[in-house]
Design an enzyme around this catalytic site. Structure first.
Site, PDB file in Angstrom:
ATOM      1  N   SER A 202       5.217   7.210  -5.649  1.00 15.50           N
ATOM      2  CA  SER A 202       4.512   6.193  -6.434  1.00 15.50           C
ATOM      3  C   SER A 202       5.375   5.596  -7.551  1.00 15.50           C
ATOM      4  CB  SER A 202       3.213   6.760  -7.011  1.00 15.50           C
ATOM      5  OG  SER A 202       3.473   7.900  -7.796  1.00 15.50           O
TER       6      SER A 202
ATOM      7  N   CYS B 274      -2.258   7.968  -0.348  1.00 17.44           N
ATOM      8  CA  CYS B 274      -1.352   8.907  -1.016  1.00 17.44           C
ATOM      9  C   CYS B 274      -0.670   8.239  -2.215  1.00 17.44           C
ATOM     10  CB  CYS B 274      -0.386   9.499  -0.003  1.00 17.44           C
ATOM     11  SG  CYS B 274       0.269  11.077  -0.561  1.00 17.44           S
TER      12      CYS B 274
ATOM     13  N   HIS C 189      -2.679  10.995   4.456  1.00 21.51           N
ATOM     14  CA  HIS C 189      -2.049   9.977   5.306  1.00 21.51           C
ATOM     15  C   HIS C 189      -2.845   9.840   6.600  1.00 21.51           C
ATOM     16  CE1 HIS C 189       1.962   9.620   3.255  1.00 21.51           C
ATOM     17  NE2 HIS C 189       1.576  10.779   2.770  1.00 21.51           N
TER      18      HIS C 189
ATOM     19  N   GLU D  83      -2.395   7.486   8.649  1.00 21.89           N
ATOM     20  CA  GLU D  83      -1.514   6.782   9.603  1.00 21.89           C
ATOM     21  C   GLU D  83      -0.604   7.740  10.375  1.00 21.89           C
ATOM     22  OE1 GLU D  83      -0.976   7.191   6.491  1.00 21.89           O
ATOM     23  OE2 GLU D  83       1.168   7.254   6.057  1.00 21.89           O
TER      24      GLU D  83
HETATM   25  N1  GLN Z   1       3.923  12.904  -4.399  1.00 25.36           N
HETATM   26  C1  GLN Z   1       4.009  11.479  -4.218  1.00 25.36           C
HETATM   27  C2  GLN Z   1       3.779  10.733  -5.527  1.00 25.36           C
HETATM   28  O1  GLN Z   1       3.422  11.337  -6.489  1.00 25.36           O
HETATM   29  C3  GLN Z   1       3.028  11.017  -3.174  1.00 25.36           C
HETATM   30  C4  GLN Z   1       3.346  11.663  -1.857  1.00 25.36           C
HETATM   31  C5  GLN Z   1       2.977  10.843  -0.668  1.00 25.36           C
HETATM   32  O2  GLN Z   1       2.757   9.621  -0.741  1.00 25.36           O
HETATM   33  N2  GLN Z   1       2.992  11.480   0.467  1.00 25.36           N
HETATM   34  O3  GLN Z   1       3.973   9.564  -5.587  1.00 25.36           O
END
Ligand code: GLN
Length: 190
Positions: free
Chosen positions: A48, A78, A169, A171
């Site tokens: 992110s 996510c 996820h 997908e």
């Molecule tokens: N841990 C990631 C984050 O904090 C997210 C993980 C993911 O998108 N699979 O951005």
């Protein structure tokens, strides 16, 4: 229905495949101009902080806020869920800040960093296959947010009007029902 997948970083091809399986036309989005002819947008998983940084760099923050402001559906999975959230635990700044919820990043800890499970999702069904990878959790939601799914008592999917978010996820499985649910959201609006 033409749905875009924000293609700055993360799991893009898998979302395109799932959206197509759910009956939509799906395209990768790399420039803000490409949002113009879309009926919906997916913000994928990844990291992110990286996605947020690239969104700022390429003017996607205001462009996606405008897109959502027109009532067009946005689905964050996510890292994409973190990007949508109004509040991120332990961080001062949010990214899009569109959904009235507080999220915790990497909330499952070392023991359970990645796992698969079946979830019950409101409006869809039981037994929806979900893959969690260093997943965030939704810790608190505002009154306009509808909780769609929980895992061990914690919120893992939610909807606020035309905004949809999942910790996991969808997908990465052959279960396209959550994508079909999102395509329906875009269709209802159209
Ligand atoms: N841990 C990631 C984050 O904090 C997210 C993980 C993911 O998108 N699979 O951005």
């Amino acid at each position: 229905m033409k749905i875009g997948v924000l293609a700055l970083q993360g799991a893009v091809a898998e979302h395109i495949r799932s959206l197509e399986a759910a009956g939509a036309e799906a395209v990768a989005v790399k420039r803000i101009e490409e949002l113009d002819d879309l009926q919906g947008l997916v913000i994928p998983g990844g990291e992110s902080t990286t996605i947020g940084k690239l969104m700022r760099k390429y003017d996607f923050i205001s462009a996606v806020r405008d897109f959502a402001g027109q009532g067009k559906p946005v689905f964050g999975t996510c890292a994409g869920l973190i990007v949508l959230a109004a509040r991120i635990e332990g961080q001062e700044e949010s990214h899009l800040g569109l959904m009235n919820m507080t999220v915790a990043r990497n909330a499952f800890g070392r023991q359970q960093e990645s796992f698969e499970t079946d979830l019950t999702i409101k409006g869809i069904d039981e037994g929806v296959r979900a893959v969690f990878i260093r997943a965030p959790l939704i810790k608190e939601v505002g009154p306009e947010v509808d909780v769609l799914s929980t895992y061990k008592g914690e919120i893992v999917a939610a909807r606020q009007g035309h905004l949809l978010a999942s910790s996991f996820h969808p997908e990465l499985t052959d279960d396209y029902r959550l994508h079909a649910y999102f395509v329906d959201m875009a269709r209802e609006r159209g």
